[in-house]
Design an enzyme around this catalytic site. Structure first.
Site, PDB file in Angstrom:
ATOM      1  N   CYS A 104       1.037  -0.965   0.210  1.00 22.58           N
ATOM      2  CA  CYS A 104      -0.157  -0.072  -0.064  1.00 22.58           C
ATOM      3  C   CYS A 104       0.873   1.250   0.105  1.00 22.58           C
ATOM      4  CB  CYS A 104      -0.942  -0.053   1.259  1.00 22.58           C
ATOM      5  SG  CYS A 104      -1.862   1.421   1.423  1.00 22.58           S
ATOM      6  N   MET A 319      -4.524   5.285  -5.518  1.00 22.85           N
ATOM      7  CA  MET A 319      -3.691   4.346  -4.586  1.00 22.85           C
ATOM      8  C   MET A 319      -2.065   4.819  -4.861  1.00 22.85           C
ATOM      9  SD  MET A 319      -6.199   2.862  -6.530  1.00 22.85           S
ATOM     10  CE  MET A 319      -5.682   1.368  -7.664  1.00 22.85           C
TER      11      MET A 319
END
Length: 397
Positions: A104, A319
């Site tokens: 992430c 993201m």
């Protein structure tokens, strides 16, 4: 009826970039959950509140979106020239599944601050004022991330005037360097930045057609298609996609066939057990639009428009790892991302996403006929939201 009391585990709830997650020090976890396996996954699922057939995660710390259903496990690194090992778990909302297949990028911004504040960085390397450089080993993908964390009076500076579209309030800027970000994954993605060897592929998708696609392993395995080819213009906001079940099914079908083409899975049926990767995104030339906050975005402010899906839904912003993929692909002439941005060579790109804009830089070079990228750079911010203990039933893992 016998009842087992709840247990409490030291934890910190943090925002990193446009994501939120629950952070743990690995030694603080129950012994059975300190190693990979069903116990660890079950514990994290219960912390977040999954699986939840209602899709709300009411009985946990998850926020019922891919951006807020996340967990991080950190430990002091034993690797040379690294401070902390960072393991990321993307928790499914409605199924009993934790995806460990990727990083992430947004929560990467919170790893450095957490590591400093929780004794995972050598005190001799922490300045009283200025910037603390935290060397992170991203354990999911085997890559190095360098976080530049601002310090004031020997403590992490969290407040500031750095604004990040998709985050309501300003904070202190944390610059991230993703070193050698290409060929991310678990070793089954073809062994190169472009697993098929092509900058653009013809991807056959039953029920959809044959699409031009750029398949890239940089930051996170990502599949890019042109917005126009799938009936969009590239300025869509979340409701235009997430409120359309047929559109979501189409994107998942494209993603599944792309995953097979990238060598990440052997059969499309396996895509359901690999929800976090690859990502799917669609690109378009720059255009005027109004972001989800009501802020106008002018075509003159951006190089291209990008919309990306995460865990089956259009992301509210972008993201962080997908931003690395965007920056890398934009730097390589001939990819769909590069062409949408106008073509040519570039070292940075500013793209429009549903919440606003983001700039990301990448250093790409053509060596012996193969493209390589040495690093990608972008700025995020991070902040501790709450710290203490998280409680779960003692029989939950």
């Amino acid at each position: 009826m016998s009842q087992r009391p709840q247990i409490k585990i030291p934890a910190t709830y943090m925002r990193g970039g446009t994501s939120k997650g629950v952070f743990f020090r690995r030694p603080d976890l129950p012994e059975r959950a300190q190693v990979p396996g069903t116990a660890r996954d079950a514990l994290l699922l219960r912390v977040i509140g999954s699986p939840d057939p209602y899709g709300k995660q009411i009985d946990g710390l998850g926020g019922a979106t891919s951006s807020t259903s996340k967990t991080v496990i950190l430990t002091k690194s034993s690797r040379p020239d690294h401070d902390v090992d960072y393991l990321f778990g993307q928790v499914s909302i409605d199924t009993a599944f934790v995806d460990w297949s990727g990083n992430c990028g947004n929560l990467s911004a919170a790893v450095g601050p957490f590591a400093i504040s929780n004794g995972l960085v050598d005190p001799e390397r922490i300045p009283e004022h200025g910037i603390c450089t935290v060397r992170i080993w991203q354990a999911n993908i085997g890559k190095t991330i360098i976080a530049h964390v601002p310090m004031t009076n020997g403590e992490v500076q969290e407040t500031g005037d750095f604004e990040l579209d998709g985050v309501t309030f300003p904070a202190a800027e944390v610059q991230l360097e993703f070193l050698d970000p290409a060929d991310e994954g678990d070793g089954d993605g073809g062994g190169s930045m472009f697993p098929t060897g092509n900058l653009v592929d013809d991807l056959e998708v039953p029920g959809v057609g044959t699409l031009k696609a750029t398949l890239i392993n940089a930051g996170i395995p990502t599949l890019f298609v042109d917005a126009e080819a799938i009936g969009y213009i590239g300025t869509e906001l979340q409701d235009a996609i997430n409120g359309d079940p047929k559109a979501l099914a189409m994107f998942e079908t494209i993603r599944a066939y792309g995953a097979v083409r990238m060598g990440l899975i052997q059969d499309i049926s396996e895509a359901a057990t690999r929800q976090h990767t690859p990502k799917i995104a669609f690109v378009a030339p720059p255009a005027d639009y109004v972001a989800s906050s009501g802020k106008p975005v002018a075509a003159s402010e951006i190089d291209l428009c990008v919309r990306a899906l995460s865990m089956g839904k259009l992301h509210h912003a972008m993201m962080g790892t997908a931003a690395v993929a965007i920056g890398t692909a934009a730097a390589i002439p001939g990819t769909l991302v590069n062409l949408a941005a106008g073509g040519g060579e570039r070292t940075a790109v500013r793209f429009g996403h549903p919440s606003g804009t983001l700039r990301v830089g990448a250093e790409a070079r053509l060596i012996d006929g193969n493209w390589t990228v040495t690093k990608a750079i972008m700025s995020r911010s991070a902040r501790v939201l709450m710290e203490g203990w998280v409680r779960i039933p003692g029989d939950a893992y």
